[in-house]
Design an enzyme around this catalytic site. Structure first.
Site, mmCIF file in Angstrom:
data_model
loop_
_atom_site.group_PDB
_atom_site.id
_atom_site.type_symbol
_atom_site.label_atom_id
_atom_site.label_comp_id
_atom_site.label_asym_id
_atom_site.label_seq_id
_atom_site.Cartn_x
_atom_site.Cartn_y
_atom_site.Cartn_z
ATOM 1 N N CYS A 42 0.828 -1.218 0.000
ATOM 2 C CA CYS A 42 0.000 0.000 0.000
ATOM 3 C C CYS A 42 0.859 1.264 0.000
ATOM 4 O O CYS A 42 0.362 2.349 -0.283
ATOM 5 C CB CYS A 42 -0.931 0.010 1.205
ATOM 6 S SG CYS A 42 -0.056 0.022 2.779
ATOM 7 N N CYS A 79 -2.602 -3.044 8.574
ATOM 8 C CA CYS A 79 -2.305 -1.679 9.041
ATOM 9 C C CYS A 79 -1.861 -1.718 10.510
ATOM 10 O O CYS A 79 -0.979 -0.956 10.917
ATOM 11 C CB CYS A 79 -3.525 -0.784 8.873
ATOM 12 S SG CYS A 79 -4.353 -0.971 7.286
ATOM 13 N N ASP A 102 2.246 2.680 2.579
ATOM 14 C CA ASP A 102 2.139 3.460 3.807
ATOM 15 C C ASP A 102 3.393 3.310 4.670
ATOM 16 O O ASP A 102 4.022 2.258 4.690
ATOM 17 C CB ASP A 102 0.907 3.016 4.608
ATOM 18 C CG ASP A 102 -0.379 3.370 3.869
ATOM 19 O OD1 ASP A 102 -0.290 4.120 2.888
ATOM 20 O OD2 ASP A 102 -1.440 2.890 4.275
HETATM 21 FE FE1 FES Z 1 -1.559 0.352 4.185
HETATM 22 FE FE2 FES Z 1 -3.458 0.706 5.894
HETATM 23 S S1 FES Z 1 -3.700 0.418 3.770
HETATM 24 S S2 FES Z 1 -1.347 0.615 6.279
#
Ligand code: FES
Length: 144
Positions: free
Chosen positions: A35, A104, A37
């Site tokens: 993702c 996450c 993040d």
């Molecule tokens: Fe990547 Fe939540 S979608 S940490």
């Protein structure tokens, strides 16, 4: 049923412990290559107690809520307790996350462990390497 619990929404809208700590005793940064993040955790440690903790999360709402809850759960606690914090415990404290958002909360667990490892490394403290994720296993996930 709502996709996200009241607690997730609360910690997403009013995240606790956002920010940085100057001259932090330990800093941990991890990312999820899928993702994209990134989560960064700063620890202030005195006599084995986490006296302050702050986070910066460039990520989704679940990652922000997980960071917020995880920092609340380790603040004022001994390092040994922070090391035992699992993403499952963070998820439960948030009254759950959707299955596709569980990863996450893993970021929060890993970022805290990475920050503690940084503290150990900086201070030449011996530790059991097996309790930390293998940073060599994935260059992308463990940015360090
Ligand atoms: Fe990547 Fe939540 S979608 S940490």
């Amino acid at each position: 049923m709502a996709l996200y619990s009241e607690k997730v929404m609360d910690h997403f809208r009013n995240p606790r412990n956002v920010g940085t700590i100057d001259n932090a005793d330990g800093v941990g940064e991890v990312g999820n290559p899928v993702c994209g993040d990134i989560m960064k955790i700063y620890l202030q440690i005195e006599d084995d107690i986490i006296t302050d903790v702050k986070f910066e999360t460039f990520g989704c709402g679940s990652a922000i809520a997980s960071s917020s809850m995880a920092t609340e759960m380790i603040k004022g606690k001994p390092i040994s307790e922070a090391l035992e914090l699992t993403n499952k415990a963070v998820t439960e404290a948030l009254d759950g996350l959707p299955a596709h958002k569980l990863h996450c909360s893993v970021l929060a667990e890993e970022a805290i462990k990475s920050a503690i490892k940084d503290y150990y490394d900086k201070n030449g403290i011996e530790y059991d390497k097996s309790i930390f994720p293998d940073e060599n296993a994935c260059d992308h996930c463990h940015l360090k």
